[in-house]
Design a protein around this motif. Structure first.
Motif, PDB file in Angstrom:
ATOM      1  N   TRP A 283       0.825  -1.204   0.000  1.00 18.63           N
ATOM      2  CA  TRP A 283       0.000   0.000   0.000  1.00 18.63           C
ATOM      3  C   TRP A 283       0.861   1.257   0.000  1.00 18.63           C
ATOM      4  N   VAL A 286       2.672   1.712  -3.364  1.00 15.16           N
ATOM      5  CA  VAL A 286       1.806   2.130  -4.461  1.00 15.16           C
ATOM      6  C   VAL A 286       1.440   3.604  -4.291  1.00 15.16           C
ATOM      7  N   LEU A 287       1.160   3.994  -3.051  1.00 13.87           N
ATOM      8  CA  LEU A 287       0.796   5.395  -2.846  1.00 13.87           C
ATOM      9  C   LEU A 287       1.989   6.305  -3.059  1.00 13.87           C
ATOM     10  N   ARG A 290       2.265   7.265  -6.451  1.00 16.61           N
ATOM     11  CA  ARG A 290       1.262   8.189  -6.948  1.00 16.61           C
ATOM     12  C   ARG A 290       1.525   9.636  -6.535  1.00 16.61           C
ATOM     13  N   GLN A 291       2.511   9.867  -5.688  1.00 12.48           N
ATOM     14  CA  GLN A 291       2.706  11.218  -5.179  1.00 12.48           C
ATOM     15  C   GLN A 291       3.393  12.105  -6.194  1.00 12.48           C
ATOM     16  N   TYR A 300       5.399   8.514   2.292  1.00  8.54           N
ATOM     17  CA  TYR A 300       4.726   7.247   1.996  1.00  8.54           C
ATOM     18  C   TYR A 300       5.720   6.105   1.950  1.00  8.54           C
TER      19      TYR A 300
ATOM     20  N   ARG C 102      -3.447  16.675  -0.178  1.00  9.88           N
ATOM     21  CA  ARG C 102      -2.196  16.083  -0.641  1.00  9.88           C
ATOM     22  C   ARG C 102      -1.778  16.697  -1.943  1.00  9.88           C
TER      23      ARG C 102
ATOM     24  N   ALA D 566      -4.277   1.994  -8.334  1.00  6.73           N
ATOM     25  CA  ALA D 566      -3.525   2.926  -7.515  1.00  6.73           C
ATOM     26  C   ALA D 566      -4.344   4.179  -7.251  1.00  6.73           C
ATOM     27  N   ALA D 567      -5.113   4.597  -8.252  1.00  3.13           N
ATOM     28  CA  ALA D 567      -5.941   5.792  -8.050  1.00  3.13           C
ATOM     29  C   ALA D 567      -6.998   5.520  -6.991  1.00  3.13           C
ATOM     30  N   ALA D 569      -6.705   3.396  -4.646  1.00  2.00           N
ATOM     31  CA  ALA D 569      -5.985   3.324  -3.374  1.00  2.00           C
ATOM     32  C   ALA D 569      -5.759   4.720  -2.821  1.00  2.00           C
ATOM     33  N   THR D 570      -5.434   5.661  -3.708  1.00  2.00           N
ATOM     34  CA  THR D 570      -5.202   7.019  -3.236  1.00  2.00           C
ATOM     35  C   THR D 570      -6.465   7.595  -2.608  1.00  2.00           C
TER      36      THR D 570
END
Lengths: 483, 507, 102, 599
Positions: A283, A286-287, A290-291, A300, C102, D566-567, D569-570
């Motif tokens: 988790w 993966v996050l 995405r940052q 993360y 974020r 992933a999206a 998950a975000t």
């Protein structure tokens, strides 16, 4: 100096410095610098002392348990003290250039208190003392986040405060249950008498839950990224590098030393912990992928890396003869991640300061615009990925060999997958570093040399840990509670 | 002083440092300090060459250099300078010097040279480290270091395409490295040893562990296969050719693909041992993978118009000769494979230098644009011709020697079909190299409207810093073949390796 | 039902109530108060712990712990209130946003 | 070092040295000027009485061994002589050619390869020379840089590479089974029966390409017309013989009989002899006609090889016949080719045309096997070797050879008729053939001395060759030298028949439909080339497999899937901060622990 007093000094020193720091910015800075110089000496003195004489036990002020406070330093504690001293010293150096008289008015005081409480956690043999130190740790950590004084930081600090308090109080409830059951607070004594009956297990559950919240293990991690990302950079470094490790350290003590889970009987619970760890690895990674801002990405990645630590639990339970290897790997991961992650945060802070933005694309060409910081970030990142030679590599080697040696393929795959994902998010930064876009030629704001040097120093330590693994692991000793 | 060094067990360390230190210093130089950078680069390369020379001398006389640093109980970083390691190291040291000169010429006036030369040196350090590795643990340390030291070189231009190539490169190599690590740890967990032992470290393993060993072999092979560009793990290599010419040259000739190939050699000979590899049937897997790769790479090369891309696919094909030869269980095949490590390096680096010269001087990167280039750049194309004909396997160029021993070794090992493979590969090589030569030498230059116009086209060669290294490596490629049986030649050294390391006796 | 058990049960109840409040209430002041309730609950459980004293004398250790705990709780409350004030100042609200930016 | 060794070094080294000089612009003129004389040391070497010495350079390549044996001496003689003659001819022929330097560069390399392969005493040295010759000759074939030349060059290279492939495979096999790389070792290994059975086949095919063995001959009729005349002469006269020498050196002559391969070779030879004649007669370009004639003549020599394989006892005499035939054909064919270079034109004075036709006719007659010529002697030797065959085969073979000789006569008559043609095809300049660009279009009043002197010299050598051969290559002990006069009638009737046939055809060419038939030069290659245009099959197949396996599509989908997950998950992660979610998680975890611990 009597050898057993090392531990006491390592707590007293930052505490005294904190007292001085009340005097203001200048006094605080001098005190912190002095601490930064002396603390590593003390830490390595402690290491040597433990190496020579085995675990140290020091009744504070001559009062022993049960009423008095007893300090206890074994290999694990000594290693944690050393990691704290190194990361703390580098952060202090960095902070001296990062803050100014206005922004850093309270920083030194809070930071030195935090340092005190960290050391306090690591040397306590007494669960209640542990609780007090944890509370102090939590409060000063929250205060550090709040120092950023932005809206985001305030929200994050508030949330951090609530989670931290809930965690501490759960821990306190557990202490009460344990005391009610066994009538002692000493970790050592508890280790001798604890039995897996209902009350004890309830205590273990609530304490674990509390500590998990403070360690920000998946799925209780959501407070961590905003807090670590919006805190002032030096604070981010110690929060990600050290503070979350303190509560993990407590978990180790509880599960391994007090309840001796490596002896068997706790497989299902350990499996749950491991599953949470695996979840965190995936988790968090993966996050992180995405940052779009660098500090959130690093934060993360902390979530993900903490997952490795929790994989240690099931490995200890099922690895048989490999349990000790897993234990060494887990602890080594704690130490090397502390250095690597702190160096990454510090370097990221410098980079953000230099380009004046924290979006990843703004870092285009950072490789030649800020080579030293970038090098530090790169080394730290590679240690995180587990690239040799680095501490992270040794840690992963040990964990992986424990998993494979005992035929636990699932955990091995999680470890490997985690490495790959880590490479992915580290790459997100690296790719911009070598990019040649118009942004890459824009002039940078000056970054003080001390800041860059501090980050590089930590990175080099993370690197060096890849070469000198044997002495620390010797010092660590056998797996506590092993049959 | 050299005498004193000869007896020094830790000689691998200064050899590593001779490129590491300049690399680190250069990273923090100012961009304008051209002279310092040159001194460091060339000085480092020179010192390395001298030290390697000393070590060559020592090893030839029976010395074995060993240096160990214990990391954990049972794990150590061990650097071992034996004859096999030196084969690779000498190649690296020589080609590093040549490529450095070339790169200085190639990058003159372009930005980010500090970064380039810094990582260039690190890349060589990692390569030499791979060669020196005395066990798999040390091997993977340098193997991974190589991945990350090469990445900045691949993306050096910073363009969209370069970034993309870098991403693909990293995805392949990082996954490969992780798989390799997985295999190594598995092996370590299973047998407790990862050391390289002449003749195979796993000879004593009881047969009930053979299934696991088979799995480990496959995992390890997949791990090193990425860098060795075994099909279907080769995808990164043709993409990575967007890198500057000296990088491609080094990548294809010494650093990355050779590291993979060398890894296969080590796994076959020093970890499993050739006998166990055959017992497990794994040598045949290697041979099969190499065979597929050889044919597939050549076939793909046929259809590339981009010169560097064609060369890249050619590398895919040629590097697998090394694996092919070493997986055969005889001294002749081993010699053929090992000597190809050097020969392919010399020839391929020449070809890439030439490609660089052509694109730098005339801005030409496609084969179809090369008409008449031989007239304009006779020296460059002469070097290119030597490289290309050598790749085809024309005697007396180095490539023939490799192919010859591979073929004879194949029969000796009872695998006569490999001759068919070699022949097919040679024919394919001819099919994609000869048209280049024909276009370059025989087709009229586009500027020459008619037959009379041809004299109008003058020579416009690359600068001396680009041309001299090219000619030097071409001469080496030719010399390695012409003087194959001379006292000092790669082939002679390989006979010694075959004799010493593998306990096989020269026929 | 012994007094100790009564203490303990009350403590547990308090703790649960506090925890519920902490999690379910949105206003920060309520949350901070909930923390204090939780702390009190924990203290009660602590007090209920039977000491090792053979003669039935009150065990001094829990007392000391509770005292210390109260000090800690007070400082924590101070910090929490300070933060809540700052939050109100920055956002104009006394509650946390549902998710974090974020 | 003895003088003999020095001479060997000079023979092999002179062309190499000149080639090295050629590389530098400064000394290139010298190299080009001396190139025609580069074979002189080799020629000198053949005059050395009874050569025995061997030059061994163990450190060079895989070990170089050079020396001379009787067979080698015979080959070296005609090779060196022809290179010298053709070289002098080319000096004049390319005098105004802007690419003259390039021509002589390839000339020197090809020559070096040729000499090395003749002098070679071991397998790999031979191969080294052979390969160098093969590849350098490409430069001679495509000298005119015209599309037709490139096509011929492509076919030549493709076939040559296929040949090299077989050869290399054979060499590897031989090296793996023999105890060393020398020819002596090869013979020992053959004799000991250690060689794999496939080996001779590989060598036959490998050298067959160079020799022009049907059906590997396709490059000959394409390459000869487009190459410069001197190069054509060398290709047909000398380089084709390198294939023959390869057979002599590499095939197990005198060891165990190989009936299968031997019969096959005899059959291929006879077929080749007729095939060449038939197709050659249908050609309209003098050099193409000559090329097919070479195919036909090689057929005879193939027959000799077949005999040697079939009957070890007759191997020596077969080799003798081969050497004689090779030498005779070399001189005759080269002279014929050069006569194209001095070809008669209508504009020439009558007398000169007559002399030119006489000069061209002489070697033609020799080639056809006119009595008292080397041609007759060679054919006699061949028939004598044919005695080895069992039953009625010798006489059948003799008959077939005679009929083929009649065909040769016809073919050469065809050559003489097209020699003077000045049509667009004959000139070949329009097609980018025979003549170099500089002087192709100029009507030349007379061939310069630089051309006709070597031509005349060769014509004379054709006549004198038999004398020399008896000295240079005496029959091996135990072999009776065949009488050169075969029986006058036997050698005359094929000439007569062929001549009459030619006359008839020429007279009635407008009435006979098949006389106007034409087969494109290269015959079999035309459909093969068509096949080769399908070379894009592979990338198409790769693309198809990719789409078929859905690699691109599935990886894209995977990527999209991962991104979407992933999206999600975000989004989820944001929700996790909410108090209620946290409480829920707390409870779940507590329950999980409770169950796990108590279970």
């Amino acid at each position: 100096m009597e050898s057993s007093a090392w531990a006491a000094w390592s707590v007293a020193l930052p505490l005294a410095a904190a007292a001085v720091a009340i005097g203001g910015w200048r006094a605080g800075r001098v005190a912190a610098y002095l601490t930064a110089i002396i603390a590593p000496v003390l830490a390595f003195g402690t290491l040597r002392a433990v190496q020579e004489a085995g675990p140290l036990r020091h009744p504070l002020g001559g009062w022993g348990a049960p009423l008095g406070i007893e300090l206890h330093v074994d290999g694990l504690s000594a290693l944690m003290l050393a990691a704290t001293a190194v990361v703390g010293a580098a952060t202090t150096l960095y902070a001296g250039a990062y803050f100014n008289r206005t922004t850093g008015r309270w920083f030194w005081l809070v930071w030195l208190l935090l340092w005190t409480s960290l050391n306090g956690v690591f040397v306590s043999d007494d669960v209640f003392n542990l609780y007090v130190m944890l509370e102090l740790l939590g409060l000063s950590a929250v205060a550090l986040v709040a120092l950023a004084a932005t809206r985001d930081a305030t929200v994050a600090a508030m949330r951090y405060f609530l989670v931290s308090m809930a965690g501490s109080l759960l821990f306190l409830l557990g202490i009460a249950l344990l005391y009610a059951r066994y009538g002692t607070l000493s970790l050592t004594l508890l280790g001798l008498v604890a039995e897996p009956d209902a009350a004890s297990l309830l205590a273990l559950s609530v304490m674990t839950l509390g500590m998990m919240a403070k360690t920000a293990i998946f799925p209780l991690h959501a407070w961590l990224p905003p807090a670590h990302a919006s805190a002032p950079t030096p604070a981010s470094a110690v929060l990600s590098g050290l503070v979350v490790k303190a509560s993990f350290y407590v978990l180790l003590r509880l599960w391994l030393q007090v309840f001796g889970v490596s002896g068997g009987g706790f497989e299902a619970a350990l499996l749950v912990l491991g599953a949470l760890g695996a979840g965190a690895v995936l988790w968090g990674s993966v996050l992180a992928l995405r940052q779009r801002t660098i500090k959130l990405l690093i934060a993360y990645s902390t979530v993900a890396q903490l997952g490795y630590l929790f994989i240690l639990f099931p490995l200890i339970a099922v690895a048989g003869p490999w349990a000790e290897t897993a234990w060494q790997g887990g602890v080594y991961q704690v130490v090397s991640h502390a250095c690597a992650k702190a160096s990454m945060f510090l370097a990221a802070g410098s980079m953000v300061k230099a380009v004046g933005a924290d979006r990843l694309p703004a870092l285009a060409g950072i490789g030649h615009r800020l080579p030293i910081s970038f090098t530090a970030f790169g080394i730290g990142g590679l240690s995180l990925v587990g690239m040799p030679p680095s501490g992270g590599f040794i840690a992963k080697w040990l964990l992986l060999s424990a998993a494979l040696g005992s035929g636990n393929w699932i955990w091995a795959l999680v470890l490997v997958l985690g490495s790959l994902l880590a490479a992915g998010y580290v790459f997100l930064v690296l790719r911009h570093a070598f990019e040649w876009s118009p942004e890459a030629t824009r002039p940078t704001h000056p970054v003080p040399r001390r800041m860059e040097a501090a980050a590089l120093l930590l990175a080099l330590v993370a690197l060096g840990l890849g070469f000198v693994a044997a002495p620390p692991l010797d010092l660590l000793g056998p797996l506590p509670g092993a049959p | 002083m050299l005498l004193a060094l000869r007896g020094m067990d830790a000689l691998p360390i200064p050899i590593l440092l001779s490129s590491l230190i300049p690399g680190l210093i250069i990273a923090f130089l100012r961009e304008e300090s051209v002279r310092t950078r040159r001194v460091l680069n060339l000085g480092g390369a020179g010192v390395k060459l001298a030290l390697v020379g000393v070590m060559l001398w020592g090893v030839a006389e029976g010395e074995r250099y060993e240096w160990r640093l214990s990391i954990l109980p049972g794990l150590e970083i061990s650097l071992v300078g034996d004859s096999l390691a030196l084969l690779f190291i000498t190649l690296s040291a020589v080609l590093w010097l040549v490529t450095t000169v070339y790169a200085i010429g190639y990058l003159e006036g372009s930005p980010n040279r500090n970064r380039f030369f810094s990582f260039f040196s690190l890349c060589v350090t990692a390569t030499v480290g791979i060669a020196f590795a005395g066990d798999l643990f040390t091997f993977i340390i340098f193997y991974e270091a190589l991945t990350w030291a090469t990445y900045p070189l691949v993306v050096h231009r910073g363009s969209e395409a370069a970034t993309r190539a870098g991403r693909i490169y990293l995805i392949y190599t990082v996954v490969g490295g992780t798989v390799l690590l997985f295999g190594i740890v598995w092996l370590y967990a299973l047998t407790g040893t990862v050391a390289f032992v002449d003749g195979g470290a796993l000879a004593h393993v009881p047969p009930e562990q053979y299934p696991a060993l088979t799995g480990i072999f496959l995992v390890l092979l997949a791990g090193v296969g990425v860098k060795a560009a075994l099909v279907p793990l080769h995808g990164w290599l043709p993409t990575a050719m967007v890198a500057p010419a000296p990088v491609s040259a080094l990548l294809h000739a010494v650093a990355v693909v050779k590291a993979g190939a060398f890894g296969i050699v080590r796994i076959l000979y020093s970890v499993f041992g050739i006998e166990l590899s055959w017992t497990l049937g794994m040598a045949y897997v290697v041979i099969g993978a190499a065979a597929v790769t050889i044919l597939y790479g050549s076939l793909r090369a046929l259809y590339q118009d981009d010169l560097k891309r064609r060369l890249a696919f050619s590398t895919v094909s040629q590097v697998s000769y090394i694996a092919l030869g070493t997986a055969m269980s005889g001294p002749l095949g081993a010699a053929g494979g090992l000597v190809h490590l050097v020969h392919q390096g010399l020839m391929k680096i020449t070809l890439f230098f030439c490609a660089g010269n052509i694109s730098e001087t005339h801005g030409i990167s496609r084969v179809s644009e090369m008409a008449g280039i031989g007239r304009r750049m006779p020296w460059t194309m002469a070097a290119f011709s030597i490289g290309a004909l050598g790749m085809i396997g024309l005697p007396p160029i180095a490539g023939f020697i490799s192919k010859w021993y591979l073929g004879v070794g194949a029969i000796e090992a009872g695998l006569p079909w490999i001759i068919g493979l070699l022949i097919a590969s040679s024919l394919l090589n001819a099919a994609y190299f000869l048209p280049i030569l024909k276009t370059a030498w025989l087709d009229p230059h586009p500027d020459a409207s008619s037959g009379e116009g041809e004299d109008v086209i003058g020579i416009r060669e690359a600068g001396p810093l680009l041309l001299l290294p090219t000619l030097a490596t071409a001469a080496l490629a030719l010399g390695a073949g012409v003087f194959a049986e001379a006292e000092i030649s790669p082939l002679r050294w390989v006979w010694m390796v075959v004799d010493r390391v593998f306990g096989l006796v020269q026929p | 039902m012994s007094a100790a058990l009564l203490y303990a049960l009350t403590g547990a109840l308090l703790f649960s109530t506090g925890l519920f409040g902490l999690l379910a209430r949105r206003h920060l002041l309520r949350k901070i108060i909930a923390i204090n309730v939780m702390a009190s609950g924990a203290f009660l459980v602590l007090i209920a712990a039977p000491g090792p004293m053979p003669d039935g004398a009150a065990d001094p250790v829990p007392q000391a712990m509770v005292l210390t705990g109260i000090v800690v709780a007070v400082s924590a409350t101070a910090l929490g209130l300070g933060l809540a004030l700052r939050l109100r100042e920055k956002t104009g609200r006394s509650t946390l946003p549902e998710d974090h930016p974020r | 070092m003895s003088a003999e060794i020095l001479l060997i070094v000079a023979a092999a080294g002179t062309p190499l040295l000149l080639a090295a000089l050629w590389l530098s612009r400064a000394s290139r003129a010298v190299a080009v000027a001396l190139a025609p004389l580069a074979a002189l040391p080799a020629l000198l070497l053949t005059a050395w009485p009874a050569p025995t010495a061997e030059l061994v350079l163990p450190q060079i390549f895989t070990g170089i061994r050079l020396g001379l044996d009787p067979v080698g001496r015979a080959f070296l003689f005609f090779t060196a002589a022809l290179w010298t003659g053709a070289g002098i001819f080319a000096r004049s022929y390319h005098a105004a050619d802007p690419r003259r330097d390039a021509f002589f560069g390839f000339f020197l390399l090809t020559l070096a390869g040729n000499l090395v392969l003749i002098l070679a005493r071991d397998l790999l040295t031979f191969y080294l020379g052979f390969a160098a010759m093969t590849f350098a000759a490409y430069g001679l074939v495509v000298h005119n840089r015209a599309p037709a030349g490139f096509r011929a060059g492509r076919v030549y290279l493709a076939l040559a590479l296929a040949g090299e492939a077989c050869l290399l495979a054979g060499l590897m096999l031989a090296a793996a089974h023999a105890d060393g790389l020398g020819f002596d070792r090869l013979g020992e290994a053959y004799a000991a029966g250690e060689m794999p059975a496939i080996l001779p086949y590989l060598f036959v095919a490998g050298f067959g390409v160079k020799a022009g063995l049907v059906p590997l001959h396709m490059w000959l009729p394409l390459a000869h017309p487009v190459a410069p005349t001197a190069a054509s002469a060398l290709l047909s006269g000398v380089m084709v013989k390198a294939g023959l020498l390869g057979w002599i050196r590499f095939l197990p002559f005198g060891s165990e009989p190989l009936p299968g391969l031997g019969t096959a070779l005899i059959a291929a030879g006879v077929i080749g002899a007729f095939y060449g004649v038939t197709l050659g007669s249908l050609q309209r370009e003098p050099k193409t006609v000559l090329a097919y004639s070479t195919v036909s003549q090689i057929g005879y020599m193939t027959v000799a090889c077949g005999i040697a394989l079939l009957s070890p006892a007759y191997a020596a005499i077969a080799v003798l016949a081969l050497v004689h035939y090779a030498a005779h054909h070399a001189f005759a064919k080269a002279a014929l080719f050069l006569s194209v270079g001095v070809a008669p034109r209508r504009s020439h004075p009558r007398m000169r045309r007559v002399w030119l036709y006489v000069g061209a006719g002489l070697p033609a007659l020799v080639l056809a096997g006119a009595p008292f010529t080397s041609g007759a002697a060679a054919k006699a030797a061949l028939k004598y070797a044919g005695e080895a065959l069992p039953g009625g085969w010798p006489s059948l073979l003799a008959l077939l050879l005679s009929v083929a000789a009649a065909g040769t006569t016809l073919l050469l008559a065809r050559f003489l008729t097209v020699l003077g043609d000045e049509g667009p095809e004959a000139g070949a300049g329009a097609k980018g053939g025979g003549h170099p660009p500089g002087n192709a279009r100029d009507p030349e009043p007379s061939p310069p001395p630089g051309r006709w002197i070597p031509w005349v010299g060769l014509v004379l050598l054709v006549l004198l060759a038999p004398l020399w051969l008896t000295w240079a290559y005496p029959p091996p002990p135990g072999v009776v030298e065949p009488t050169p006069v075969l029986g006058l009638f036997d050698s005359i009737w094929p000439l007569g028949v062929g001549g009459l046939l030619a006359l008839g055809l020429w007279r009635f060419k407008h009435h006979l439909p098949f006389a106007r038939a034409h087969v494109p030069p290269g015959d079999l290659i035309v459909p093969l080339e068509r096949l080769a245009t399908h070379r894009h099959a592979f990338p198409v197949a790769v693309a198809r497999v990719r789409t078929g396996m859905g690699l691109g599509e599935s990886s894209r989908r995977l990527l999209v899937g991962i991104t979407r997950t992933a999206a999600v998950a975000t989004l989820l992660d944001r929700r996790l901060t909410a108090g209620a979610a946290l409480g829920f998680l707390f409870l779940i975890l507590l329950a999980a622990f409770g169950i796990a611990l108590l279970a």
